[in-house]
Scaffold this active site. Sequence first.
Site, PDB file in Angstrom:
ATOM      1  N   ASP A 196      75.381  13.728  22.011  1.00 29.28           N
ATOM      2  CA  ASP A 196      75.369  12.280  21.809  1.00 29.28           C
ATOM      3  C   ASP A 196      75.750  11.916  20.378  1.00 29.28           C
ATOM      4  O   ASP A 196      75.380  12.601  19.424  1.00 29.28           O
ATOM      5  CB  ASP A 196      73.960  11.755  22.128  1.00 29.28           C
ATOM      6  CG  ASP A 196      73.826  10.264  21.938  1.00 29.28           C
ATOM      7  OD1 ASP A 196      74.537   9.523  22.631  1.00 29.28           O
ATOM      8  OD2 ASP A 196      73.015   9.845  21.093  1.00 29.28           O
ATOM      9  N   GLU A 241      80.496  13.168  22.710  1.00 30.73           N
ATOM     10  CA  GLU A 241      80.701  11.717  22.708  1.00 30.73           C
ATOM     11  C   GLU A 241      81.055  11.352  21.265  1.00 30.73           C
ATOM     12  O   GLU A 241      80.177  11.177  20.426  1.00 30.73           O
ATOM     13  CB  GLU A 241      79.444  10.972  23.159  1.00 30.73           C
ATOM     14  CG  GLU A 241      79.680   9.482  23.283  1.00 30.73           C
ATOM     15  CD  GLU A 241      78.510   8.627  22.814  1.00 30.73           C
ATOM     16  OE1 GLU A 241      78.520   7.418  23.087  1.00 30.73           O
ATOM     17  OE2 GLU A 241      77.600   9.159  22.159  1.00 30.73           O
TER      18      GLU A 241
END
EC number: 2.4.1.18
Length: 728
Positions: free
Chosen positions: A405, A458
């Site tokens: 993330d 990401e």
Amino acid sequence: MSDRIDRDVINALIAGHFADPFSVLGMHKTTAGLEVRALLPDATDVWVIEPKTGRKLAKLECLDSRGFFSGVIPRRKNFFRYQLAVVWHGQQNLIDDPYRFGPLIQEMDAWLLSEGTHLRPYETLGAHADTMDGVTGTRFSVWAPNARRVSVVGQFNYWDGRRHPMRLRKESGIWELFIPGAHNGQLYKYEMIDANGNLRLKSDPYAFEAQMRPETASLICGLPEKVVQTEERKKANQFDAPISIYEVHLGSWRRHTDNNFWLSYRELADQLVPYAKWMGFTHLELLPINEHPFDGSWGYQPTGLYAPTRRFGTRDDFRYFIDAAHAAGLNVILDWVPGHFPTDDFALAEFDGTNLYEHSDPREGYHQDWNTLIYNYGRREVSNFLVGNALYWIERFGIDALRVDAVASMIYRDYSRKEGEWIPNEFGGRENLEAIEFLRNTNRILGEQVSGAVTMAEESTDFPGVSRPQDMGGLGFWYKWNLGWMHDTLDYMKLDPIYRQYHHDKLTFGMLYNYTENFVLPLSHDEVVHGKKSILDRMPGDAWQKFASLRAYYGWMWAFPGKKLLFMGNEFAQAREWNHDASLDWHLLEGGDNWHHGVQRLVRDLNLTYRHHKAMHELDFDPYGFEWLVVDDKERSVLIFVRRDKEGNEIIVASNFTPVPRHDYRFGINQPGKWREILNTDSIHYHGSNAGNGGTVHSDEIASHGRQHSLSLTLPPLATIWLVREAE
């Protein structure tokens, strides 16, 4: 009063301010013999017992009414195994003395932990059931180098920090203690006097299980057994494999209708897993399941990085869920958050009274967007904690991939910061060199230790080489989310079809950089929250046009180079934004057949067709796998391309992003012959208008678009069609 132990030492020990309990407690050699000392609050009588015979060897004298006992066993010179018979409130108990055991952590482990190169620190740190010298119990180890005193407190000692102070291994800053009788299932924490003299209660950073929020204690439980990676699971992650990911928030996929409570891991195994398999997805991606205190963080602010959240059941229940997914042929991706952690005082924040896990300067250590703290990747023990965690989920739970993330927030020091709010690196640049090295090192270790598992980034910027090998200057991820593609295509699709011709490049631009990374095309949870509307609701026009545009978009997405990701609810065109506190709108699929059923059937057929034809996935990252046939017809918003497999077999993909059917649309092709329509998003099966080409169409020897042969097709309104060449 004994002259053997100074009164100040006894006072400090009882008050919990003595840092070296093993120098006082336990068995010690003296000129008079072996002396045994024990701190046993509330005890009235204590004897030293010979375990084999049960014989009382000596009664300990109470030197302080608060529970300090001492006694000498004369004529004994060599240490031996003993027990203590302790009378509490008139009841005698036989216990093993935790202070008769030697150091727990082996010298090599201590050295590797200090160097930050212990691949599996969780095998040493944390709470581990063990047997020492024939005694069963639990060994505890915690890194807190600046604490003045650390004790284990829990259900086994009335949460009393006086009873089990720990030994400090000064060379590593690790405190350790073996507690006989402490067993799996019991709650515990670490009580410490921190560097500033403040009393703190901390959860174990390496806890393998934790209490259900809002409680914050850790649970003793053993390491799960290792999960063997199968060749099938390894192949499913490869670059040439069909990868279609169903992204799921376990707490809101479906809930109990009577009380809106979550489904358990086992209920999800029985409901979610077969649904995802039936829908044709290849992978399940789980929003973070690490323990976290705040439901509204969706798991992205974890406090227990090694503990699956108790919201949905136990650690073993989570293992059951993963096993069920694997049995169904689904690989499991875990969203992993090594970028930041919350400020909750029971967790990592100022762990030992200093900024141990985080940077001390808020310009480096505080994330103002999320009110979270940023890991100090330059500290070896911190990066070791995180790298070990990545291995832990893959080796001990069978996780097949980690989606990392917020990578951009890690690799840029000025991420979301104004001038003066960040500190340049040693070369004056904005890159976080320590974070970059941490990511490279993590990916390198995973590649070496668990070959077949992969990582996905990401990453929202144009940082070069995110999914390129480290020896080429890359970060070493296997895949990168293509957020640029996602933003461009959604911006295009929300336009009234009249205006799409002026923004044709939003659909074609992605191919200009497509081979710079190994891309995943994501329609993730971030795109259906915070006022962005649902994917369906972003489509313009009336209901018919909205659903037709969505179907055309999905047909385009599944054909475009790159692996696929769809957030839950989008597969049946949920109309409202995602709400983490409620179930998906499954009622939209109740009653008679409707547009939502049509989208659901389309996504299933897209998955199954995509998986069946190698041309749609085998060469996602090779320019040979894609070729434009029509790229410049912006006036009619038509785009046509081919996908190609290694053997040269082609599939033609044609999209018409206006509500006007295009009859007799001619374009040049590479391979003459008979072409069969294998997917049409305008099919009546999906609640479209059923315009199309009657199943098959033959090519003509008519030159078009610089090619000798061509096809003449009907392009349905707001639709995408796929055609495959029939064998002669």
